[in-house]
Every structure is written in structure tokens, then in C-alpha cells.
Design an enzyme around this catalytic site. Structure first.
Site, short mmCIF file in Angstrom:
data_model
loop_
_atom_site.label_atom_id
_atom_site.label_comp_id
_atom_site.label_asym_id
_atom_site.label_seq_id
_atom_site.Cartn_x
_atom_site.Cartn_y
_atom_site.Cartn_z
N SER A 11 0.79 -1.11 -0.11
CA SER A 11 -0.22 -0.07 -0.26
C SER A 11 0.72 0.93 -0.28
O SER A 11 1.61 1.25 0.99
CB SER A 11 -0.86 0.02 1.52
OG SER A 11 -0.94 0.86 1.59
N HIS A 36 -1.08 -1.17 -4.60
CA HIS A 36 -2.68 -1.12 -3.60
C HIS A 36 -2.59 0.99 -3.35
O HIS A 36 -1.58 0.81 -3.00
CB HIS A 36 -2.31 -2.23 -2.69
CG HIS A 36 -3.72 -1.67 -1.79
ND1 HIS A 36 -4.70 -2.10 -1.35
CD2 HIS A 36 -4.50 -1.04 -0.40
CE1 HIS A 36 -6.22 -2.19 -0.82
NE2 HIS A 36 -5.42 -0.79 -0.45
N ASP A 38 -4.76 3.43 -1.74
CA ASP A 38 -5.56 3.79 -1.08
C ASP A 38 -6.23 4.93 -1.19
O ASP A 38 -5.58 6.34 -0.60
CB ASP A 38 -5.35 3.79 0.64
CG ASP A 38 -5.41 2.32 1.21
OD1 ASP A 38 -6.43 1.44 0.73
OD2 ASP A 38 -4.26 1.76 1.25
N MET A 40 -9.15 7.81 0.60
CA MET A 40 -9.39 8.49 1.84
C MET A 40 -10.02 9.71 1.24
O MET A 40 -9.48 10.78 0.93
CB MET A 40 -9.06 8.75 2.52
CG MET A 40 -8.12 7.30 2.93
SD MET A 40 -7.06 6.80 4.22
CE MET A 40 -6.21 5.77 4.25
N HIS A 75 -8.31 1.06 -4.05
CA HIS A 75 -9.55 0.61 -3.07
C HIS A 75 -9.90 2.49 -2.20
O HIS A 75 -9.24 2.79 -1.90
CB HIS A 75 -8.67 0.05 -1.39
CG HIS A 75 -9.10 0.05 -0.22
ND1 HIS A 75 -8.68 0.00 0.57
CD2 HIS A 75 -10.80 0.02 -0.09
CE1 HIS A 75 -9.95 0.13 1.34
NE2 HIS A 75 -10.88 0.25 1.30
N MET A 77 -12.17 4.25 -0.11
CA MET A 77 -12.89 4.57 0.99
C MET A 77 -13.36 5.67 1.15
O MET A 77 -12.92 6.49 1.73
CB MET A 77 -12.16 4.88 2.18
CG MET A 77 -11.18 2.92 2.08
SD MET A 77 -9.83 2.80 3.50
CE MET A 77 -8.63 3.30 1.60
N MET A 146 -11.16 -6.12 5.44
CA MET A 146 -10.36 -5.39 6.30
C MET A 146 -10.02 -6.22 7.44
O MET A 146 -11.19 -6.56 8.47
CB MET A 146 -10.74 -3.90 6.16
CG MET A 146 -11.78 -2.90 5.28
SD MET A 146 -10.05 -2.57 4.13
CE MET A 146 -9.11 -1.63 5.67
N PHE A 152 -6.32 4.68 8.12
CA PHE A 152 -5.12 4.73 8.82
C PHE A 152 -4.46 3.84 8.22
O PHE A 152 -5.20 2.48 8.76
CB PHE A 152 -5.16 5.24 9.83
CG PHE A 152 -6.67 6.79 10.67
CD1 PHE A 152 -5.48 7.92 10.44
CD2 PHE A 152 -7.72 6.59 11.43
CE1 PHE A 152 -6.59 8.85 10.42
CE2 PHE A 152 -8.11 7.20 10.86
CZ PHE A 152 -7.70 9.31 11.08
N GLY A 153 -2.74 4.12 8.26
CA GLY A 153 -2.28 2.46 8.46
C GLY A 153 -1.70 2.69 9.47
O GLY A 153 -1.70 3.46 10.42
N GLY A 154 -0.70 1.35 9.54
CA GLY A 154 0.02 1.27 10.94
C GLY A 154 -1.08 0.44 11.97
O GLY A 154 -0.20 1.03 13.16
N ASP A 184 -6.78 -6.76 4.01
CA ASP A 184 -6.10 -5.09 3.87
C ASP A 184 -6.28 -4.66 5.62
O ASP A 184 -6.78 -4.49 6.52
CB ASP A 184 -6.85 -4.31 3.15
CG ASP A 184 -5.71 -2.96 3.50
OD1 ASP A 184 -5.14 -2.92 4.08
OD2 ASP A 184 -7.10 -2.25 2.72
N GLY A 185 -4.55 -4.22 5.98
CA GLY A 185 -4.77 -3.74 7.49
C GLY A 185 -4.30 -4.17 8.45
O GLY A 185 -4.46 -5.54 9.11
N GLY A 186 -2.52 -4.33 8.29
CA GLY A 186 -1.91 -4.43 10.21
C GLY A 186 -1.31 -6.16 9.22
O GLY A 186 -0.86 -6.75 10.25
N GLY A 206 1.22 -1.62 4.69
CA GLY A 206 1.87 -1.21 4.12
C GLY A 206 3.13 -0.95 4.53
O GLY A 206 3.84 -0.69 4.63
N SER A 207 2.79 -0.58 5.76
CA SER A 207 3.59 0.01 6.58
C SER A 207 4.57 -1.12 7.15
O SER A 207 6.16 -0.94 7.68
CB SER A 207 2.93 0.08 8.26
OG SER A 207 2.16 -0.60 8.81
C1 DX5 Z 1 -6.70 1.15 5.89
C2 DX5 Z 1 -5.74 0.79 4.00
C3 DX5 Z 1 -4.71 0.15 3.79
C4 DX5 Z 1 -3.81 0.33 5.49
C5 DX5 Z 1 -3.06 -0.46 5.59
O1 DX5 Z 1 -7.43 2.24 5.50
O2 DX5 Z 1 -6.78 0.49 3.95
O3 DX5 Z 1 -4.34 -0.38 3.14
O4 DX5 Z 1 -3.37 1.68 4.71
O5 DX5 Z 1 -1.71 -0.03 5.97
P1 DX5 Z 1 -1.14 -1.07 6.66
O6 DX5 Z 1 -0.56 -2.54 6.60
O7 DX5 Z 1 0.41 -0.35 7.57
O8 DX5 Z 1 -1.66 -1.25 7.97
ZN ZN Z 2 -6.75 -0.17 1.89
#
Ligand code: DX5
Ligand code: ZN
Length: 227
Positions: A11, A36, A38, A40, A75, A77, A146, A152-154, A184-186, A206-207
Site C-alpha cells: 500500500s 495498492h 488507498d 480516503m 481501494h 474509501m 478489512m 489509517f495505516g499502521g 488489508d490492515g496490519g 503498507g507500514s
Molecule cells: C487502511 C488502508 C490500508 C492500510 C494498510 O484504511 O486501507 O491499506 O493503509 O496499511 P498497514 O499495512 O500499515 O495497516
Molecule cells: Zn487499503
């Protein structure tokens, strides 16, 4: 276990936005299967990220060392969905997914994405049931589970969603269509295997990738855990 090849989708939300093209090139060279992206809107989710012009700007970087295209996985949002989905299709998106809660007419949004030449996906938040799949799965190319609340990432991975991934995998098997099951997420090397064992075949991170110095070694480590 999924029969499809696992795909890693970094991401870019976690990339250095001041050097975004270079970051996309680096992560593709490091072995990313998809990019990917994102989106928002500070309305459907409480954060603001990147739009169609940024997608168009990174599209030329979405090619591997042999010149083969690396899919741009958008993606959304955002609410509403349809007008911006069409803009992302024009900007070069290969896949576009959205949250069913964010569209007044989910089937119409799916039709619009497909008519624009993209693969279409639906995204399920941690508290969203899969019921809408009863009447949409025949149009889908992607189901995204999800594993954090979007915005948010991280954030920390929510293991309760693994049961939902298992249910989604059963629904995909029952319908017999070629549909990717994404999470997707963490996601990181320590939990990617649990997601795969729940039936996931496409992993957003992502992170865990952009937060490290050596993108290739993280992606390699993820693939080893999936082997
Ligand atoms: C959250 C996003 C994810 C997120 C993934 O709303 O859709 O794609 O950025 O980031 P990490 O892997 O850091 O959770
Ligand atoms: Zn995403």
C-alpha cells in the site's frame, strides 16, 4: 488452502509521498505483485489521502523489470462512489474496490466499474457482514476483508476477521468464479500465514513494507511464510 498464487500488494499510503514514483518503482523491483492505492475522502473515513491525478502520475511506474504491467489496485474509501470510480478508471486503475455502505446502489456501482474496463471488488469492514455477497458475487473479481477499521495505516491487525475470511473463501468456492480474496490492515510477516490459512490469497501491507529499509527482504520473508 487457496489454489491461486499468493499476491503481495504494497500500500503506497505508507510510502514517502515526496518521492512517490521512485517508491513505486522500488517496491515493484522488490517483487510487488500489485500496487495498492488507498483513497480516503474525510467523509466516509476520517482521513484524506490521494486522488485520480496521483494515480495517473504513478501509473507509468507500475511496470516490472521486463516491462510487464503491475496492476494498480484502487481501494476507494469514499462516499459517493460512482463518479470518482470512473475518474480512477480513466487514470489507469486495473481494479477498483469500494465499501458497500458507501454506495446507494451497489449493483450500479459494480456495473459502472466493469463498464469502464476494470475489475471490481467489494470491501468488508470488521463489523460488516458478508450478506451483500448473496446478490453481488457473480459480478465480483475481488473480495477485500478489512483487518483494521479503514482510514489509517499502521493499525494493529484484528484477528477476529479471520473467521469472516474463511466464510468468504467458502462463498467463493461455492460460486466457482475466479475471485481474489484480499486482506488489508496490519498485515506483516508474523500474521500473513494465519491469513493464508483462512483462505486469503492477496495480501495488502503498507507500514510492514514501506516502514522498512529493504523492501525486497520483507516481501521475500512474506513469501517464505506463505510457502
Ligand atoms: C487502511 C488502508 C490500508 C492500510 C494498510 O484504511 O486501507 O491499506 O493503509 O496499511 P498497514 O499495512 O500499515 O495497516
Ligand atoms: Zn487499503
Amino acid at each position: 488452502m487457496p489454489s491461486t498464487t499468493p499476491l503481495i500488494a504494497p500500500s503506497v499510503l505508507a510510502a514517502d509521498f515526496a518521492r512517490l514514483g521512485e517508491e513505486v518503482r522500488s517496491v515493484v523491483r522488490a517483487g510487488a505483485d500489485w500496487i495498492h492505492f488507498d483513497v480516503m475522502d474525510n467523509h466516509y473515513v476520517p482521513n484524506l489521502s490521494i486522488g485520480p491525478d496521483v494515480a495517473a502520475a504513478i501509473k507509468p511506474f507500475c511496470v516490472d523489470g521486463e516491462g510487464a504491467p503491475v496492476p494498480l489496485d484502487v481501494h476507494l474509501m469514499i462516499k459517493p462512489v460512482d463518479a470518482l470510480a470512473e475518474q480512477f478508471a480513466s487514470a489507469g486503475a486495473d481494479l477498483i474496490s469500494f465499501h458497500p455502505e458507501a454506495s446507494e446502489h451497489v449493483d450500479r456501482s459494480l456495473q459502472a466499474i466493469k463498464a469502464a474496463g476494470c475489475r471490481a471488488g467489494l470491501v468488508f469492514n470488521p463489523a460488516t457482514p458478508l450478506d451483500v455477497l448473496d446478490w453481488t458475487i457473480e459480478r465480483l473479481d475481488l473480495i477485500l476483508i478489512m483487518s483494521v477499521n479503514p482510514g489509517f495505516g499502521g493499525q494493529a491487525f484484528l484477528p477476529a476477521v479471520l473467521d469472516k475470511a474463511r466464510e468468504a473463501r467458502e462463498r467463493i468456492a461455492a460460486c466457482g468464479r475466479d475471485i481474489r480474496l484480499q486482506i488489508d490492515g496490519g498485515i506483516n510477516p508474523d500474521n500473513i500465514r494465519a491469513a493464508a490459512d483462512a483462505g486469503v490469497d492477496t495480501f495488502v501491507a503498507g507500514s510492514a513494507i514501506f516502514g522498512q529499509d529493504d523492501y525486497a527482504s520483507v516481501i521475500r520473508c512474506m513469501r517464505e511464510r506463505l510457502a
